[in-house]
Write an enzyme that holds these catalytic residues in place. Structure first.
Site, PDB file in Angstrom:
ATOM      1  N   SER A  17      -6.771   7.249  -8.345  1.00 59.33           N
ATOM      2  CA  SER A  17      -5.639   8.130  -8.001  1.00 59.33           C
ATOM      3  C   SER A  17      -5.269   8.048  -6.527  1.00 59.33           C
ATOM      4  CB  SER A  17      -5.948   9.589  -8.375  1.00 59.33           C
ATOM      5  OG  SER A  17      -6.271   9.695  -9.747  1.00 59.33           O
ATOM      6  N   ARG A  18      -5.643   6.949  -5.889  1.00 58.00           N
ATOM      7  CA  ARG A  18      -5.374   6.731  -4.463  1.00 58.00           C
ATOM      8  C   ARG A  18      -6.064   7.760  -3.584  1.00 58.00           C
ATOM      9  NH1 ARG A  18      -4.221   2.746  -6.748  1.00 58.00           N
ATOM     10  NH2 ARG A  18      -2.402   1.431  -6.447  1.00 58.00           N
ATOM     11  N   LEU A  19      -7.092   8.434  -4.096  1.00 59.45           N
ATOM     12  CA  LEU A  19      -7.883   9.384  -3.306  1.00 59.45           C
ATOM     13  C   LEU A  19      -9.084   8.641  -2.723  1.00 59.45           C
ATOM     14  CD1 LEU A  19      -7.713  12.522  -5.615  1.00 59.45           C
ATOM     15  CD2 LEU A  19      -6.270  11.940  -3.653  1.00 59.45           C
TER      16      LEU A  19
END
Length: 211
Positions: free
Chosen positions: A189-191
């Site tokens: 989630s691009r975290l």
């Protein structure tokens, strides 16, 4: 080219938390490098070197890391190249390693100095003969008319220097003395995980950055 915006990748191979970074940035970097080598990452020692020219414009190129210890990160090149000229004017640089197969990036920033003549000599002697002659043959970063110029220069160097060429005076090592490390591990989630170390006095301050 119209399809570029459609490329997507989910990063799911690992994580990076503070418990993995308790021994400081150099130990973490060395561990990640060992893991990259063990996982058969393509060109694990390849790193992008960024410098800034007299006009304030940055430039990058890829070189190979040849040494890493408490003194810094070492590579070897032509001192009369574009990067050599830029480092003479502004002796600071940034390095970046991108280990795609492990979804990891390491960024290192700091002051750059030349290695000792002895270090440069020792490494030069360890290189294959063709590479040593190539250091004499290539006027790195300068305009040449055709590839035939390089071939002719190499042949001339072989005649002049034989089987045991000395290190050219314009060729040698650089050492980046780090004051900043950043470790990036891709996450879902691009975290992504980002841990930065900044040198403050003789201590490293560790910080987590938002992705």
């Amino acid at each position: 080219m119209s399809k570029l915006s459609e490329f997507r990748k989910s990063y799911e191979l690992g994580e990076l938390d503070e418990t993995q970074a308790t021994d400081g940035p150099l130990a973490l970097f060395q561990r990640w490098m060992d893991e990259a080598i063990a996982h058969d990452v393509s060109e694990p020692t390849a790193m992008t070197v960024a410098t800034v020219g007299e006009n304030g414009r940055p430039s990058t190129r890829v070189v190979l890391l040849k040494g890493c210890d408490a003194r810094g990160m070492v590579w070897f090149t032509n001192y009369e190249s574009r990067k050599g000229g830029e480092l003479a004017l502004n002796p600071f640089a940034a390095l970046q390693f991108h280990w795609v197969e492990m979804e990891r990036v390491v960024r290192i920033e700091g002051r750059v100095e030349k290695t000792s003549a002895q270090e440069s000599d020792d490494y030069f002697k360890s290189r294959p003969l063709d590479s040593r002659l190539g250091a004499w043959a290539s006027p790195q970063s300068r305009v040449i008319s055709t590839r035939a110029v390089l071939v002719a220069n190499a042949a001339k160097a072989a005649v002049q220097h034989g089987l045991n060429p000395e290190r050219p005076p314009h060729w040698g090592g650089y050492r980046l003395v780090p004051d900043t490390f950043e470790f990036w591990q891709g996450r879902r989630s691009r975290l992504h995980d980002r841990l930065r170390f900044r040198l403050q006095g003789s201590d490293w301050l560790r910080e987590r950055l938002a992705p």
